[in-house]
Design an enzyme around this catalytic site. Structure first.
Site, mmCIF file in Angstrom:
data_model
loop_
_atom_site.group_PDB
_atom_site.id
_atom_site.type_symbol
_atom_site.label_atom_id
_atom_site.label_comp_id
_atom_site.label_asym_id
_atom_site.label_seq_id
_atom_site.Cartn_x
_atom_site.Cartn_y
_atom_site.Cartn_z
ATOM 1 N NE ARG A 34 89.343 44.857 116.080
ATOM 2 C CZ ARG A 34 88.211 45.278 116.639
ATOM 3 N NH1 ARG A 34 87.065 44.669 116.345
ATOM 4 N NH2 ARG A 34 88.214 46.289 117.477
ATOM 5 C CG ASP A 143 74.356 39.205 117.866
ATOM 6 O OD1 ASP A 143 74.322 40.255 118.537
ATOM 7 O OD2 ASP A 143 75.273 38.951 117.057
#
Length: 270
Positions: A34, A143
């Site tokens: 990634r 978040d």
């Protein structure tokens, strides 16, 4: 694709664990897969250069990009619907009986792109109906990811995100926007959610203690010690009788958690 040696892999996963509680010690291939293209696009030629840069400079935009690449934020409205049934049929009636000040304190911790807190907001609207204006039902949604919070505040969703909603709810609480099959939530639902940036590794010092904490499919990234420490912080930030709802793929040690176990993924402070 780049490769990462043992030393740089250890430095990186320990840095991530220490600062964000995320345990990637067994995710070497995920990290390489990634991050490789990102590292090259930033002008680095090796993981060593990249890890040195992250640890020494700690630039918020670079840390944010790394977290977005390494964590998955897939979610949708009404995900794990059993929780929402319990919330509507058991938790909300109890809150109506006990909250004389008519203030509800509900936290969506790890809210990702907003589907969970907006679902909660719709459930509150359905439950209270014409009496909703008599209650403070605003949902706190947090978040660590700025990208996730930006998506949540933009509140634009495709058909896949709405797949579990009834046609009636889709019509009542969503407005078509942009491309066909794209929707946003109505202003009354959107305005009932307060979005904030928050790292779950930080002390919890919000103004009110919470009646309900949703922290679902977030702790899958945490090791046991980090998870237990977070749950203890949740417990201390909960009102007596308050509920903690976690993901159905997650579990807490019944001996380690101070919460009372009620049913899978559902706990209460007694």
């Amino acid at each position: 694709m780049l490769t990462i040696n043992d030393s740089d892999f250890e430095r990186l996963y320990k840095f991530i664990h220490q600062n964000y509680g995320i345990d990637l010690s067994k995710k070497r291939q995920l990290i390489v897969g990634r991050l490789s293209n990102t590292i090259l696009s930033m002008g680095f030629t090796s993981f060593k250069e990249y890890v040195d840069h992250l640890i020494n400079n700690r630039k918020p935009e670079d840390l944010e990009l790394m977290l977005n690449k390494l964590t998955t934020n897939y979610t949708f409205f009404m995900r794990e619907g059993a929780h929402f049934d319990y919330f509507t049929k058991t938790i909300l009636p109890w809150l109506v009986e006990t909250k004389k000040d008519k203030v509800l304190s509900i936290w969506s911790a790890g809210c990702s792109s907003g589907e969970e807190p907006y679902t909660i907001s719709m459930l509150l609207k359905e439950f209270f109906g014409s009496k909703a204006s008599l209650w403070d039902t605003r949902v706190l949604a947090t978040d660590i990811s700025q990208n996730a919070l930006l998506a949540a505040t933009n509140a634009v969703y495709d058909e896949d995100s709405l797949k579990e909603l009834s046609p009636a709810w889709k019509k009542k609480y969503f407005i078509p926007v942009g491309e066909p099959g794209t929707y946003t939530v109505t202003p009354e639902i959107k305005s009932n959610v307060i979005f904030r940036t928050f790292n779950l590794m930080d002390p919890i010092k919000f103004r009110l203690k919470f009646d309900v904490i949703f922290c679902r499919n977030v702790m899958i990234y945490f090791d046991q010690a980090t998870k237990e420490a977070l749950v203890n912080r949740f417990y201390n930030a909960s009102n007596p009788g308050g509920y903690l709802l976690i993901g159905h793929s997650e579990n807490l040690s019944k001996t380690a958690t101070p919460y009372q176990y009620l049913m899978p993924a559902t706990y209460r402070k007694v």
